[in-house]
Design an enzyme around this catalytic site. Structure first.
Site, PDB file in Angstrom:
ATOM      1  N   VAL A   1     -56.195  45.858 -14.424  1.00 40.65           N
ATOM      2  CA  VAL A   1     -54.737  45.765 -14.534  1.00 40.65           C
ATOM      3  C   VAL A   1     -54.256  45.301 -15.908  1.00 40.65           C
ATOM      4  CG1 VAL A   1     -54.431  43.380 -13.751  1.00 40.65           C
ATOM      5  CG2 VAL A   1     -52.713  45.088 -13.155  1.00 40.65           C
ATOM      6  N   TYR A   2     -55.131  44.735 -16.745  1.00 42.60           N
ATOM      7  CA  TYR A   2     -54.697  44.266 -18.057  1.00 42.60           C
ATOM      8  C   TYR A   2     -54.253  45.460 -18.917  1.00 42.60           C
ATOM      9  CZ  TYR A   2     -57.024  39.829 -16.897  1.00 42.60           C
ATOM     10  OH  TYR A   2     -57.431  38.663 -16.300  1.00 42.60           O
ATOM     11  N   SER A   3     -52.997  45.459 -19.278  1.00 40.03           N
ATOM     12  CA  SER A   3     -52.381  46.591 -19.988  1.00 40.03           C
ATOM     13  C   SER A   3     -52.662  47.896 -19.264  1.00 40.03           C
ATOM     14  CB  SER A   3     -52.871  46.668 -21.441  1.00 40.03           C
ATOM     15  OG  SER A   3     -52.392  45.587 -22.201  1.00 40.03           O
TER      16      SER A   3
END
Length: 332
Positions: free
Chosen positions: A66-68
């Site tokens: 989900v990071y960026s």
């Protein structure tokens, strides 16, 4: 660099883990989500941090799907292929967060897990991850379904070990029991919210993990920067734009300010950066394997590694811990 076994496994990791949430796409978004990584460094700015981390002996890198919304995994994978051999690094990523709108876009169902591991591997450019972690507890999915799917990921060779992140101790114990009862793969690590101004994990989770041989990988070890600067210092772009961080430290209690004052006083006395004091305190906790440290300035990385050489006395630890008061649960 110092190294330690991750929990009771044979896997050896550096005692500083480079958190890769800071590397990605500031403009990344997905429909229906209010998450933004406006402070994230784009790829060209991020690459030197991976190179320097390898030079400093860091072999442990943590990211999440989900990071960026995938950009962090892509940047992490490309950088590690350039600066290290795959067998020499430990790559950790996570599953749970919403990656696309609509049904089954996130969570810990069998469908979501089996889709997301393949998507993460593609973005990372590797056949396997060393540590596959559930980012949070999914109350909508039976834990039996989640643990069996994770076990299958390991059996397929797509992950070497499993880890978990922020949840109640009873939930973690239930997941471990379900896995053991069925002969499935258990979690070997717990990535939890733990630092000098948030120590609620010491009540149940840390003792549970210590007893069961599970390694702690604290996230936000510097409390989103509050423990890395003087109490009256100006905030950063991240502190101003990090919406999730604001939910963790939106209102500093008077006791929190006294903790920050103790860190400030000790940093001045020892002539050390504030971050080294806070990380040294955490590294001396016997259940802690490796704090996950983000770095958007090279000095952040250098300072974190230097904390390994700082030994706090019993009196100093007592002074740092004395002002603490109970906090509402935050970060789940």
């Amino acid at each position: 660099m110092e190294y330690r076994r991750l929990g009771n496994t044979g896997l050896t990791v550096s005692r500083i883990c480079l958190g890769c949430m800071s590397y990605g796409d500031p403009a990344a978004t997905v429909a229906g989500s209010n998450l933004r990584w406006e402070w994230a460094l784009k790829e060209e700015a991020a690459r030197p941090f991976f190179k320097r981390a390898i030079e400093l002996g860091i072999n442990f890198f943590d990211t999440a799907n989900v990071y960026s919304f995938g950009a962090s995994e892509e940047i992490t994978g490309r950088a590690l292929r350039e600066f290290a051999r795959r067998e020499e690094v430990v790559i950790a990523t996570k599953v749970w967060g919403v990656m696309r709108p609509g049904p089954n876009g996130g969570g810990l169902s069998r469908k979501a897990i089996l889709h997301e591991i393949d998507a993460s591997l593609k973005r990372l450019g590797t056949d396997y991850v060393d540590l596959y972690q559930i980012h949070r507890w999914d109350g909508a999915t039976p834990i039996e379904e989640t643990m069996e799917a994770l076990h299958d990921v390991v059996r397929m060779g797509k992950a070497r070990y499993l880890g978990a992140s922020s949840m109640h101790a009873w939930q973690f114990a239930k997941a471990q029991h379900v896995a053991e009862r069925h002969g499935w793969t258990r979690f070997v690590s717990m990535q939890n919210h733990y630092n000098l101004i948030y120590r609620e994990e010491e009540r149940e989770m840390a003792p549970l993990c210590r007893d069961q041989g599970v390694g702690l990988l604290p996230w936000s070890p510097l409390a989103r920067g509050y423990l890395a600067r003087a109490p009256k210092a100006k905030g950063t772009k991240r502190s101003e734009t990090d919406r999730f961080g604001k939910t963790l430290y939106s209102s500093m209690a008077e006791a929190d300010r006294r903790v920050l004052a103790e860190v400030d006083e000790l940093a001045k006395t020892r002539n050390l950066p504030h971050a080294q004091i806070a990380l040294a305190w955490l590294l001396q906790k016997d259940a802690v394997t490796a704090p996950i440290v983000g770095a958007t300035k090279m000095e952040h990385l250098e300072t974190a590694v230097a904390a390994l050489g700082v030994q706090l006395s019993g009196e100093e630890v007592t002074a740092l811990e004395a002002p603490y008061v109970a906090h509402p649960i935050a970060g789940f």
